[in-house]
Design a protein around this motif. Structure first.
Motif, PDB file in Angstrom:
ATOM      1  N   UNK A 120      11.064  15.972 -76.179  1.00 38.83           N
ATOM      2  CA  UNK A 120      11.435  17.123 -77.227  1.00 38.83           C
ATOM      3  C   UNK A 120      12.289  16.519 -78.335  1.00 38.83           C
ATOM      4  N   UNK A 121      12.286  16.778 -79.435  1.00 37.94           N
ATOM      5  CA  UNK A 121      11.274  17.711 -80.005  1.00 37.94           C
ATOM      6  C   UNK A 121      10.016  17.191 -80.328  1.00 37.94           C
ATOM      7  N   UNK A 122       9.647  15.939 -80.289  1.00 42.72           N
ATOM      8  CA  UNK A 122       8.091  15.456 -80.696  1.00 42.72           C
ATOM      9  C   UNK A 122       7.667  15.201 -79.194  1.00 42.72           C
ATOM     10  N   UNK A 123       6.961  16.063 -78.867  1.00 37.83           N
ATOM     11  CA  UNK A 123       6.388  15.747 -77.279  1.00 37.83           C
ATOM     12  C   UNK A 123       5.431  15.143 -77.276  1.00 37.83           C
ATOM     13  N   UNK A 124       5.098  14.002 -76.354  1.00 36.04           N
ATOM     14  CA  UNK A 124       3.928  13.282 -76.034  1.00 36.04           C
ATOM     15  C   UNK A 124       3.087  14.040 -75.171  1.00 36.04           C
ATOM     16  N   UNK A 125       1.886  14.312 -75.485  1.00 35.47           N
ATOM     17  CA  UNK A 125       0.899  15.273 -74.603  1.00 35.47           C
ATOM     18  C   UNK A 125       1.042  14.382 -73.163  1.00 35.47           C
ATOM     19  N   UNK A 126       1.157  15.513 -72.085  1.00 36.56           N
ATOM     20  CA  UNK A 126       1.144  15.020 -70.710  1.00 36.56           C
ATOM     21  C   UNK A 126       2.546  14.448 -70.246  1.00 36.56           C
ATOM     22  N   UNK A 127       3.408  14.110 -70.982  1.00 29.60           N
ATOM     23  CA  UNK A 127       4.588  13.228 -70.612  1.00 29.60           C
ATOM     24  C   UNK A 127       5.649  14.343 -69.836  1.00 29.60           C
ATOM     25  N   UNK A 128       5.383  15.510 -69.659  1.00 28.81           N
ATOM     26  CA  UNK A 128       6.229  16.591 -68.956  1.00 28.81           C
ATOM     27  C   UNK A 128       6.737  17.374 -69.942  1.00 28.81           C
ATOM     28  N   UNK A 129       7.260  18.515 -69.328  1.00 32.84           N
ATOM     29  CA  UNK A 129       7.800  19.645 -70.221  1.00 32.84           C
ATOM     30  C   UNK A 129       8.944  20.269 -69.444  1.00 32.84           C
ATOM     31  N   UNK A 130       9.920  20.962 -70.027  1.00 34.28           N
ATOM     32  CA  UNK A 130      10.825  21.738 -69.353  1.00 34.28           C
ATOM     33  C   UNK A 130      11.729  21.208 -68.291  1.00 34.28           C
ATOM     34  N   UNK A 131      12.370  19.979 -68.661  1.00 34.29           N
ATOM     35  CA  UNK A 131      13.360  19.426 -67.966  1.00 34.29           C
ATOM     36  C   UNK A 131      14.697  20.450 -68.230  1.00 34.29           C
ATOM     37  N   UNK A 132      14.804  21.413 -67.202  1.00 36.59           N
ATOM     38  CA  UNK A 132      16.265  21.978 -67.539  1.00 36.59           C
ATOM     39  C   UNK A 132      17.085  21.811 -66.160  1.00 36.59           C
ATOM     40  N   UNK A 133      18.514  22.127 -66.549  1.00 35.27           N
ATOM     41  CA  UNK A 133      19.555  22.111 -65.365  1.00 35.27           C
ATOM     42  C   UNK A 133      19.576  23.784 -65.383  1.00 35.27           C
ATOM     43  N   UNK A 134      19.538  24.181 -64.020  1.00 38.24           N
ATOM     44  CA  UNK A 134      19.208  25.606 -63.741  1.00 38.24           C
ATOM     45  C   UNK A 134      19.822  25.771 -62.345  1.00 38.24           C
ATOM     46  N   UNK A 135      19.896  27.042 -61.890  1.00 40.28           N
ATOM     47  CA  UNK A 135      20.162  27.550 -60.393  1.00 40.28           C
ATOM     48  C   UNK A 135      19.200  27.095 -59.538  1.00 40.28           C
ATOM     49  N   UNK A 136      19.417  26.467 -58.277  1.00 34.22           N
ATOM     50  CA  UNK A 136      18.660  26.510 -57.267  1.00 34.22           C
ATOM     51  C   UNK A 136      18.339  27.612 -56.329  1.00 34.22           C
ATOM     52  N   UNK A 137      17.271  27.662 -55.776  1.00 33.09           N
ATOM     53  CA  UNK A 137      16.825  28.758 -54.780  1.00 33.09           C
ATOM     54  C   UNK A 137      17.721  28.788 -53.630  1.00 33.09           C
ATOM     55  N   UNK A 138      17.960  27.440 -53.265  1.00 36.27           N
ATOM     56  CA  UNK A 138      18.817  27.354 -51.677  1.00 36.27           C
ATOM     57  C   UNK A 138      19.341  25.709 -51.695  1.00 36.27           C
ATOM     58  N   UNK A 139      20.073  25.387 -51.231  1.00 36.15           N
ATOM     59  CA  UNK A 139      20.873  24.015 -51.103  1.00 36.15           C
ATOM     60  C   UNK A 139      19.568  23.122 -50.658  1.00 36.15           C
ATOM     61  N   UNK A 140      19.184  22.155 -51.170  1.00 37.71           N
ATOM     62  CA  UNK A 140      18.143  21.227 -50.617  1.00 37.71           C
ATOM     63  C   UNK A 140      16.878  21.531 -51.243  1.00 37.71           C
ATOM     64  N   UNK A 141      16.561  22.689 -51.665  1.00 35.20           N
ATOM     65  CA  UNK A 141      15.125  23.072 -52.045  1.00 35.20           C
ATOM     66  C   UNK A 141      14.854  22.437 -53.438  1.00 35.20           C
ATOM     67  N   UNK A 142      13.732  21.563 -53.407  1.00 30.12           N
ATOM     68  CA  UNK A 142      13.492  20.804 -54.493  1.00 30.12           C
ATOM     69  C   UNK A 142      13.019  21.609 -55.604  1.00 30.12           C
ATOM     70  N   UNK A 143      12.956  21.255 -56.935  1.00 28.99           N
ATOM     71  CA  UNK A 143      12.498  21.812 -58.185  1.00 28.99           C
ATOM     72  C   UNK A 143      11.209  21.312 -58.449  1.00 28.99           C
TER      73      UNK A 143
END
Length: 171
Positions: free
Chosen positions: A114-137
Motif C-alpha cells: 500500500x498505497x500502490x498495490x501490486x496485484x496478488x501480493x496480498x492485502x489487509x495486513x493489520x494488527x488487530x484483536x485475536x479470537x483467542x490465544x494461539x489462534x492464527x490469523x
C-alpha cells in the motif's frame, strides 16, 4: 532497531521494553507473500492508520478514525482499488471492517502493499484483536484486547513493525 519499533519475536511482539504475546498468519511468515496464502509478510512495515469502533470503545489515539457501517477493505485482485478501504455497496471481493465480533474494534493499518498495490501480493495486513490465544490469523498480527488497546495508545503514525527474516523459520 529502536525501542519504539514493534518487533516480532518467537515469544511475541516487543515494544518499548515489553513483550506482548501475539499470533501471526496460519501460513507462518514469508518473504513471498501472496493474496490468500494466510501468511504474515516479512519486512519492515510502517503503521499508516488506525481505525476503531466508536460505538463500542473510546478513541484509542487522537489520530484514529471511526469505522462506519459501510466501510470495507477490497481484496479483489482485479479491482483498481485492490488493498484499499472502500465503501458499500461494493461488487468486488472485500472484507467488512464493521464486524459483529470484536476482532476489528481496533484495527492498526500497515503499509504492506500500500498505497500502490501490486496485484496478488496480498492485502489487509493489520494488527488487530485475536479470537483467542494461539489462534492464527489470515496473515495479520493479532493480540489480546488488553494488549492491543495498550499498543494503540502508545504507537505513533509511522511506527515501524518489523517482521524479521528469521521469523520464516519459527514453527
Amino acid at each position: 532497531m529502536s525501542p519504539d519499533d514493534l518487533v516480532l519475536t518467537p515469544r511475541g511482539l516487543r515494544f518499548q521494553g515489553q513483550l506482548y504475546p501475539c499470533t501471526v498468519g496460519k501460513g507462518g511468515c514469508t518473504a513471498r507473500k501472496r493474496e490468500g496464502d494466510g501468511a504474515t509478510p516479512i519486512g519492515c512495515h510502517r503503521i499508516v492508520g488506525m481505525l476503531y469502533r466508536a460505538d463500542r470503545i473510546a478513541r484509542p489515539a487522537d489520530w484514529a478514525l471511526p469505522i462506519g457501517p459501510l466501510d470495507l477493505w477490497s481484496d479483489d485482485v482485479a479491482a483498481p482499488d485492490y488493498n484499499m478501504m472502500v465503501r458499500a455497496p461494493y461488487s468486488g471481493s472485500h472484507e467488512k471492517l464493521r464486524r459483529a465480533d470484536p476482532l476489528y474494534d481496533i484495527v492498526i493499518l500497515t503499509d504492506w502493499n500500500w498505497p500502490y498495490a501490486v496485484t496478488g501480493r496480498g492485502s489487509a495486513i493489520f494488527i488487530h484483536q485475536y479470537r483467542r490465544p494461539g489462534y492464527p490469523t489470515e496473515g495479520c498480527i493479532a493480540l489480546s484486547r488488553h494488549h492491543l488497546r495498550r499498543l494503540a495508545r502508545s504507537i505513533r503514525f509511522h511506527t515501524r513493525l518489523i517482521v524479521p527474516e528469521s521469523s520464516a523459520d519459527w514453527a
